[in-house]
Design an enzyme around this catalytic site. Structure first.
Site, PDB file in Angstrom:
ATOM      1  N   HIS A  15       0.880  -1.199   0.000  1.00  0.00           N
ATOM      2  CA  HIS A  15       0.000   0.000   0.000  1.00  0.00           C
ATOM      3  C   HIS A  15       0.905   1.233   0.000  1.00  0.00           C
ATOM      4  CE1 HIS A  15      -3.738   2.220   1.580  1.00  0.00           C
ATOM      5  NE2 HIS A  15      -2.835   3.135   1.277  1.00  0.00           N
ATOM      6  N   HIS A  63       1.524   5.398  -1.611  1.00  0.00           N
ATOM      7  CA  HIS A  63       1.142   6.597  -2.376  1.00  0.00           C
ATOM      8  C   HIS A  63       2.405   7.199  -2.982  1.00  0.00           C
ATOM      9  CE1 HIS A  63      -2.976   6.791  -0.733  1.00  0.00           C
ATOM     10  NE2 HIS A  63      -2.413   6.243   0.325  1.00  0.00           N
ATOM     11  N   LYS A 119      -9.261  -0.536  -5.776  1.00  0.00           N
ATOM     12  CA  LYS A 119      -9.283   0.152  -4.486  1.00  0.00           C
ATOM     13  C   LYS A 119     -10.653   0.743  -4.210  1.00  0.00           C
ATOM     14  CE  LYS A 119      -7.951   2.355  -0.822  1.00  0.00           C
ATOM     15  NZ  LYS A 119      -6.765   2.675  -0.089  1.00  0.00           N
ATOM     16  N   HIS A 125     -10.367   0.835   2.019  1.00  0.00           N
ATOM     17  CA  HIS A 125     -10.175   1.835   3.080  1.00  0.00           C
ATOM     18  C   HIS A 125     -11.370   1.686   4.017  1.00  0.00           C
ATOM     19  CE1 HIS A 125      -8.720   5.765   4.733  1.00  0.00           C
ATOM     20  NE2 HIS A 125      -9.904   5.633   5.304  1.00  0.00           N
ATOM     21  N   HIS A 165      -4.404  -0.818   6.092  1.00  0.00           N
ATOM     22  CA  HIS A 165      -3.928   0.002   7.227  1.00  0.00           C
ATOM     23  C   HIS A 165      -4.833  -0.126   8.448  1.00  0.00           C
ATOM     24  CE1 HIS A 165      -6.837   2.621   5.320  1.00  0.00           C
ATOM     25  NE2 HIS A 165      -6.010   3.066   4.404  1.00  0.00           N
ATOM     26  N   ASP A 200       1.427   2.563   3.569  1.00  0.00           N
ATOM     27  CA  ASP A 200       0.590   3.765   3.409  1.00  0.00           C
ATOM     28  C   ASP A 200       1.462   5.014   3.494  1.00  0.00           C
ATOM     29  OD1 ASP A 200      -1.683   5.211   2.881  1.00  0.00           O
ATOM     30  OD2 ASP A 200      -2.486   5.097   4.915  1.00  0.00           O
TER      31      ASP A 200
END
Ligand code: DOR
Ligand code: ZN
Length: 345
Positions: free
Chosen positions: A14, A16, A100, A137, A175, A248
């Site tokens: 995961h 970004h 996602k 999420h 997460h 994350d």
């Protein structure tokens, strides 16, 4: 006393990376230590179609340092307009490794996410048929639910009913931040996995709010009470296959973190492996580190384990940059609050 440990090369399930200048600034931190990463699609605009994902993957590959073999594992952003045929085609071509799900309004750039979960059921059913994982999420967006309860309520109200109505759907609870999530993951079969970030193993909510507000510790889902952090530590260091690393790592410029309404995200890519070695050593579980960072994730995603290795050595306190520079200003690296003695060698 162990002073060196060699792992199969880790993956980040995961991550970004953003785009443009930010992408170029932060990508080397991950590509230096990790072989692959699941790339989050919450760009502006989001990565919704296969064409978006191809273009984004190409931008990531062009931003890689020379000689890097890092492989971005692409995802599509689920919207209420997503066409199941497009998703199936993107999966069949090998382009994407997951879809996602952001509840609309739950976090950064989630406005195009899902409000009516029934509307995405055809896509979820197709994903169950073809074995494509859904990364979730897991927070409700109901303003009446306390922010510290939003993950636990999501499990009851959304996740569990969704999984019951879509048998076989492979889901990653991303997460996770609560003992409720750890217990739920443990009570389910192997179609359910859960990622744990580095920072949620280190901080609890006191770190954010006690003795002055610490914007660099603010992320979503927000860190919870100490008892939840300890449950996450037990899960991560347990060796159980359902738990694996998803950092994350979520870079924002300091300018955007320090606003009156600052962005959520901890940037952990540069020092994640040093922190994790310390966490696992502190919990007498160094022998479980490789499972968490390098073996359990590939097993869940039905991908091979990396052939290369990564060695960490224990010594004097590691120095790492406090910031990564971008043309838009610095991005602060997560500070665990104590010296780190494990370095990637
Ligand atoms: O802290 C977070 N930052 N949580 C998320 O869910 C999104 C992420 C981001 O994109 O900045
Ligand atoms: Zn994220």
């Amino acid at each position: 006393m162990t002073s060196q440990i060699t792992l199969q090369r880790p993956d980040d399930w995961h991550l970004h990376l953003r785009d443009g200048d930010m992408l170029r600034a932060v990508l080397p931190s991950t590509a230096t230590h990790f072989a692959r990463a699941i790339i989050m699609p919450n760009l502006v605009p989001p990565v919704v179609t296969a064409a978006d994902a191809v273009a984004y993957r190409d931008r990531i590959l062009s931003a890689l340092p020379d000689g890097s073999t890092f492989e971005p594992l692409m995802t599509l952003y689920l919207t209420e307009q997503t066409d199941p045929d497009d998703v199936a085609a993107a999966h069949a071509s090998g382009l994407i490794k997951a879809v996602k799900l952001y509840p609309a309004g739950a976090t950064t750039n989630s406005a195009s996410g899902v409000s009516h979960f029934d509307s995405v059921r055809p896509t979820l059913e197709r994903m169950a048929e073809i074995g494509l994982p859904l990364c979730v999420h897991g927070e409700v967006t109901d303003p009446n639910v306390d922010i510290f309860d939003r993950e636990a309520v999501f499990i009851d109200r959304i996740l569990d009913p969704m999984r019951r109505s879509t048998p076989g759907l492979r889901v990653v609870m991303e997460h996770i931040t609560t003992s409720n999530a750890v217990e739920y993951a443990r009570s389910q079969d192997d179609t359910l996995g859960a990622t744990i970030t580095t920072h949620h193993l280190v901080i609890n909510r006191n770190h954010i709010l006690s003795g002055g507000i610490k914007p660099h510790y603010y992320c979503l889902p927000v860190a919870k009470r100490e008892e939840h952090r300890l449950a996450l530590r037990c899960a991560a260091t347990s060796g159980e296959a359902r738990f694996f690393l998803g950092t994350d790592s979520a870079p924002h410029t300091d300018e955007n973190k320090l606003l009156p309404c600052g962005c959520a995200g901890c940037f952990t890519a540069p020092n994640t492996m040093s922190i994790l070695a310390q966490v696992f050593e502190d919990d007498c579980a160094l022998d479980k580190l490789e499972g968490f960072t390098s073996l359990n994730g590939p097993a869940f995603y039905h991908l091979p384990v990396n052939e290369e290795t990564l060695t960490l050595t224990k010594g004097n306190a590691v120095t790492y940059p406090s910031h990564v520079e971008t043309p838009d200003g610095p991005v602060t690296v997560f500070d665990p609050g104590y010296d780190l003695n494990w370095r990637v060698t």
